[in-house]
Scaffold this motif. Structure first.
Motif, PDB file in Angstrom:
ATOM      1  N   LEU A 136       0.865  -1.181   0.000  1.00  0.00           N
ATOM      2  CA  LEU A 136       0.000   0.000   0.000  1.00  0.00           C
ATOM      3  C   LEU A 136       0.899   1.227   0.000  1.00  0.00           C
ATOM      4  O   LEU A 136       1.700   1.428   0.930  1.00  0.00           O
ATOM      5  CB  LEU A 136      -0.928   0.010   1.219  1.00  0.00           C
ATOM      6  CG  LEU A 136      -2.019   1.084   1.308  1.00  0.00           C
ATOM      7  CD1 LEU A 136      -1.489   2.468   1.664  1.00  0.00           C
ATOM      8  CD2 LEU A 136      -2.813   1.185   0.000  1.00  0.00           C
ATOM      9  N   TRP A 137       0.783   2.026  -1.053  1.00  0.00           N
ATOM     10  CA  TRP A 137       1.623   3.211  -1.200  1.00  0.00           C
ATOM     11  C   TRP A 137       0.807   4.487  -1.173  1.00  0.00           C
ATOM     12  O   TRP A 137      -0.318   4.540  -1.664  1.00  0.00           O
ATOM     13  CB  TRP A 137       2.374   3.181  -2.540  1.00  0.00           C
ATOM     14  CG  TRP A 137       3.305   2.039  -2.722  1.00  0.00           C
ATOM     15  CD1 TRP A 137       4.257   1.590  -1.848  1.00  0.00           C
ATOM     16  CD2 TRP A 137       3.404   1.198  -3.882  1.00  0.00           C
ATOM     17  NE1 TRP A 137       4.938   0.530  -2.388  1.00  0.00           N
ATOM     18  CE2 TRP A 137       4.438   0.267  -3.638  1.00  0.00           C
ATOM     19  CE3 TRP A 137       2.725   1.145  -5.107  1.00  0.00           C
ATOM     20  CZ2 TRP A 137       4.799  -0.709  -4.564  1.00  0.00           C
ATOM     21  CZ3 TRP A 137       3.086   0.176  -6.031  1.00  0.00           C
ATOM     22  CH2 TRP A 137       4.115  -0.742  -5.757  1.00  0.00           C
ATOM     23  N   GLN A 138       1.404   5.527  -0.612  1.00  0.00           N
ATOM     24  CA  GLN A 138       0.925   6.892  -0.797  1.00  0.00           C
ATOM     25  C   GLN A 138       2.028   7.664  -1.511  1.00  0.00           C
ATOM     26  O   GLN A 138       3.110   7.865  -0.958  1.00  0.00           O
ATOM     27  CB  GLN A 138       0.574   7.562   0.534  1.00  0.00           C
ATOM     28  CG  GLN A 138      -0.763   7.125   1.100  1.00  0.00           C
ATOM     29  CD  GLN A 138      -1.216   7.964   2.280  1.00  0.00           C
ATOM     30  OE1 GLN A 138      -0.472   8.791   2.807  1.00  0.00           O
ATOM     31  NE2 GLN A 138      -2.442   7.761   2.710  1.00  0.00           N
ATOM     32  N   TRP A 139       1.742   8.041  -2.745  1.00  0.00           N
ATOM     33  CA  TRP A 139       2.649   8.874  -3.532  1.00  0.00           C
ATOM     34  C   TRP A 139       2.188  10.322  -3.414  1.00  0.00           C
ATOM     35  O   TRP A 139       0.989  10.614  -3.577  1.00  0.00           O
ATOM     36  CB  TRP A 139       2.591   8.475  -5.001  1.00  0.00           C
ATOM     37  CG  TRP A 139       3.121   7.127  -5.338  1.00  0.00           C
ATOM     38  CD1 TRP A 139       2.583   5.920  -5.014  1.00  0.00           C
ATOM     39  CD2 TRP A 139       4.306   6.846  -6.105  1.00  0.00           C
ATOM     40  NE1 TRP A 139       3.339   4.900  -5.522  1.00  0.00           N
ATOM     41  CE2 TRP A 139       4.408   5.430  -6.202  1.00  0.00           C
ATOM     42  CE3 TRP A 139       5.271   7.641  -6.722  1.00  0.00           C
ATOM     43  CZ2 TRP A 139       5.441   4.812  -6.891  1.00  0.00           C
ATOM     44  CZ3 TRP A 139       6.304   7.019  -7.409  1.00  0.00           C
ATOM     45  CH2 TRP A 139       6.385   5.618  -7.485  1.00  0.00           C
ATOM     46  N   LEU A 140       3.108  11.221  -3.153  1.00  0.00           N
ATOM     47  CA  LEU A 140       2.808  12.648  -3.174  1.00  0.00           C
ATOM     48  C   LEU A 140       3.531  13.243  -4.377  1.00  0.00           C
ATOM     49  O   LEU A 140       4.768  13.208  -4.451  1.00  0.00           O
ATOM     50  CB  LEU A 140       3.265  13.322  -1.876  1.00  0.00           C
ATOM     51  CG  LEU A 140       2.793  14.763  -1.672  1.00  0.00           C
ATOM     52  CD1 LEU A 140       1.268  14.831  -1.591  1.00  0.00           C
ATOM     53  CD2 LEU A 140       3.408  15.360  -0.412  1.00  0.00           C
ATOM     54  N   LEU A 141       2.772  13.766  -5.314  1.00  0.00           N
ATOM     55  CA  LEU A 141       3.304  14.242  -6.594  1.00  0.00           C
ATOM     56  C   LEU A 141       2.976  15.715  -6.792  1.00  0.00           C
ATOM     57  O   LEU A 141       1.898  16.178  -6.390  1.00  0.00           O
ATOM     58  CB  LEU A 141       2.716  13.421  -7.736  1.00  0.00           C
ATOM     59  CG  LEU A 141       2.971  11.911  -7.668  1.00  0.00           C
ATOM     60  CD1 LEU A 141       1.927  11.143  -8.462  1.00  0.00           C
ATOM     61  CD2 LEU A 141       4.362  11.582  -8.169  1.00  0.00           C
ATOM     62  N   SER A 142       3.902  16.433  -7.420  1.00  0.00           N
ATOM     63  CA  SER A 142       3.687  17.855  -7.679  1.00  0.00           C
ATOM     64  C   SER A 142       4.067  18.194  -9.113  1.00  0.00           C
ATOM     65  O   SER A 142       4.727  17.412  -9.802  1.00  0.00           O
ATOM     66  CB  SER A 142       4.518  18.717  -6.712  1.00  0.00           C
ATOM     67  OG  SER A 142       5.880  18.749  -7.107  1.00  0.00           O
ATOM     68  N   ASP A 143       3.677  19.382  -9.525  1.00  0.00           N
ATOM     69  CA  ASP A 143       4.075  19.904 -10.830  1.00  0.00           C
ATOM     70  C   ASP A 143       5.337  20.754 -10.623  1.00  0.00           C
ATOM     71  O   ASP A 143       5.308  21.979 -10.722  1.00  0.00           O
ATOM     72  CB  ASP A 143       2.938  20.730 -11.434  1.00  0.00           C
ATOM     73  CG  ASP A 143       3.274  21.233 -12.833  1.00  0.00           C
ATOM     74  OD1 ASP A 143       4.282  20.778 -13.388  1.00  0.00           O
ATOM     75  OD2 ASP A 143       2.535  22.081 -13.344  1.00  0.00           O
ATOM     76  N   ARG A 144       6.433  20.050 -10.263  1.00  0.00           N
ATOM     77  CA  ARG A 144       7.720  20.711 -10.008  1.00  0.00           C
ATOM     78  C   ARG A 144       7.571  21.836  -8.979  1.00  0.00           C
ATOM     79  O   ARG A 144       7.886  22.993  -9.234  1.00  0.00           O
ATOM     80  CB  ARG A 144       8.320  21.253 -11.315  1.00  0.00           C
ATOM     81  CG  ARG A 144       8.619  20.167 -12.327  1.00  0.00           C
ATOM     82  CD  ARG A 144       9.216  20.749 -13.593  1.00  0.00           C
ATOM     83  NE  ARG A 144       9.610  19.707 -14.532  1.00  0.00           N
ATOM     84  CZ  ARG A 144       8.786  19.139 -15.393  1.00  0.00           C
ATOM     85  NH1 ARG A 144       7.518  19.510 -15.430  1.00  0.00           N
ATOM     86  NH2 ARG A 144       9.200  18.198 -16.214  1.00  0.00           N
ATOM     87  N   ARG A 145       7.093  21.462  -7.821  1.00  0.00           N
ATOM     88  CA  ARG A 145       6.827  22.437  -6.782  1.00  0.00           C
ATOM     89  C   ARG A 145       8.119  23.066  -6.258  1.00  0.00           C
ATOM     90  O   ARG A 145       9.028  22.356  -5.825  1.00  0.00           O
ATOM     91  CB  ARG A 145       6.087  21.745  -5.621  1.00  0.00           C
ATOM     92  CG  ARG A 145       5.620  22.653  -4.515  1.00  0.00           C
ATOM     93  CD  ARG A 145       4.901  21.825  -3.463  1.00  0.00           C
ATOM     94  NE  ARG A 145       4.473  22.631  -2.334  1.00  0.00           N
ATOM     95  CZ  ARG A 145       3.328  23.268  -2.265  1.00  0.00           C
ATOM     96  NH1 ARG A 145       2.500  23.194  -3.283  1.00  0.00           N
ATOM     97  NH2 ARG A 145       3.000  23.963  -1.205  1.00  0.00           N
ATOM     98  N   PRO A 146       8.219  24.396  -6.296  1.00  0.00           N
ATOM     99  CA  PRO A 146       9.451  25.051  -5.822  1.00  0.00           C
ATOM    100  C   PRO A 146       9.693  24.744  -4.331  1.00  0.00           C
ATOM    101  O   PRO A 146       8.778  24.827  -3.515  1.00  0.00           O
ATOM    102  CB  PRO A 146       9.152  26.540  -6.005  1.00  0.00           C
ATOM    103  CG  PRO A 146       8.084  26.582  -7.073  1.00  0.00           C
ATOM    104  CD  PRO A 146       7.253  25.350  -6.826  1.00  0.00           C
TER     105      PRO A 146
END
Length: 381
Positions: A364-374
């Motif tokens: 069970l994974w939680q991935w936290l993804l961004s649009d190249r967050r500064p």
């Protein structure tokens, strides 16, 4: 005379050893043994079917009552830890893997099938099995002692990882019965939009959360085209399928405001080139397909940046065992409606999955993804 003849009758012959005996012995499972995880065989022909049809044979013979195991979760834990599949590699598996690459089994046309066959079983049924918010995904048991607290902790963990603040807009792709959107609206002051392919879930949210800033849509995720500060998807990516992983990430990017975040909570498999368990696909989650970590990373490549990856798959074992306890406790309410075959099917589903997570066969994974967050994102756990 009759009793004397009866006493002199030859004893029944012992059962001959079968290939299944030898395979199960590697997992320390005995047929007709007296330990909780041992297989109690009621019909010998079940063994031939198990060899011939493997996962489907094992599950369907159990559903017909041809064998039992008092502790089915322990049976599967031992079975999967021993990795017995290395002994049997039938041509069917190769065809199923090939089919998953060639065909889009999670197309728009099929998107609502899992909702109709699984999630629309009845809101009263799921209310009896789940926690008070009807959270149908893995709880977070780090500091929790019961299902209710574990699910609340999971919802709050998601909200904290997303950094929710009053005034933000949150999109929940595959919102279930609204556990996350209702919690986020109540405790973090955000406006929420949820999408689901289940009519029962949609109706439940509309009935119970009309007082909160929540909008729910009965639609496929591929139609989404609004912008949000934060996006979550909890227990839905397992229905997306490898041919649509990239599309899902493209939709998320399209719907994400600058500096936005996506929290992807999903069950995952250890091996990229493997197929969906055929029994689970046939009876529980039609068109389901677990992603591997590599497939998720490939799907996000050049679109989104992984800010954090959190594995708490062992917590799903505890969650499933809690669901099973509730299911058994309330079964009398549903026995007449669903029948014995459903009871054995559902018990097999919950306990086999608990054993699979216990064996670390699935994650069970939680991935936290961004649009190249500064500046990146501070880790929350």
């Amino acid at each position: 005379m009759g009793s004397e003849q009866q006493s002199m009758a030859a004893p029944s012959r012992p059962r001959e050893q079968h290939l299944v005996d030898k395979l199960l012995a590697e997992a320390d499972i005995h047929i007709n043994g007296d330990r909780p995880w041992d297989m109690r065989l009621h019909k010998r022909s079940a063994l031939d079917e198990i060899v011939a049809r493997q996962s489907l044979g094992l599950g369907e013979t159990y559903m017909r009552g041809e064998w039992d195991a008092p502790a089915l979760d322990q049976f599967f834990y031992r079975l999967l830890r021993a990795d017995l599949t290395r002994h049997i590699r039938p041509w069917r598996d190769g065809l199923r893997i090939l089919r998953s690459y060639l065909l889009n089994r999670q197309s728009r046309r099929r998107a609502f099938e899992v909702g109709e066959r699984h999630y629309d079983l009845g809101n009263d049924f799921y209310s009896a099995m789940l926690d008070s918010r009807l959270t149908y995904s893995c709880g977070y048991w780090k500091d929790a002692g019961n299902l209710e607290d574990a699910q609340t902790a999971k919802l709050d963990l998601i909200c904290r990882k997303l950094g929710l603040e009053p005034g933000m807009r949150l999109l929940d792709i595959g919102c279930g019965w609204g556990s996350l959107v209702s919690y986020a609206a109540e405790h973090y002051g955000v406006e929420c939009v949820g999408v689901t392919v289940s009519r029962e879930q949609c109706a439940y949210i509309q009935e119970h959360f009309g007082h909160l800033p929540i909008t729910v849509h009965l639609q496929d995720y591929r139609h989404l085209n609004q912008r949000f500060d934060r996006i979550a998807s909890v227990g839905m990516f397992e229905h997306v399928g490898r041919k649509n992983h990239r599309t899902f990430m493209q939709v998320a990017k399209r719907c994400m405001k600058p500096d936005g975040l996506l929290l992807l909570h999903t069950i995952g498999k250890n091996q990229r080139h493997s197929s969906t368990d055929p029994w689970i696909e046939k009876y529980i989650f039609p068109n389901g397909e677990l992603p591997s970590s590599g497939q998720i990373a490939d799907a996000a490549d050049k679109l989104l940046v992984c800010e954090d990856l959190h594995n708490f798959g062992s917590d799903y074992d505890k969650t499933l065992m809690a669901w099973h306890e509730n299911f058994e406790k309330h079964w009398d309410r549903f026995a007449e409606r669903y029948g014995q075959r459903f009871y054995r099917m559902w018990r097999y589903y919950l306990l086999s999955c608990a054993g699979a997570f216990r064996a670390r066969h699935i994650q069970l994974w939680q991935w936290l993804l961004s649009d190249r967050r500064p500046g990146g994102v501070a880790r929350v756990s």
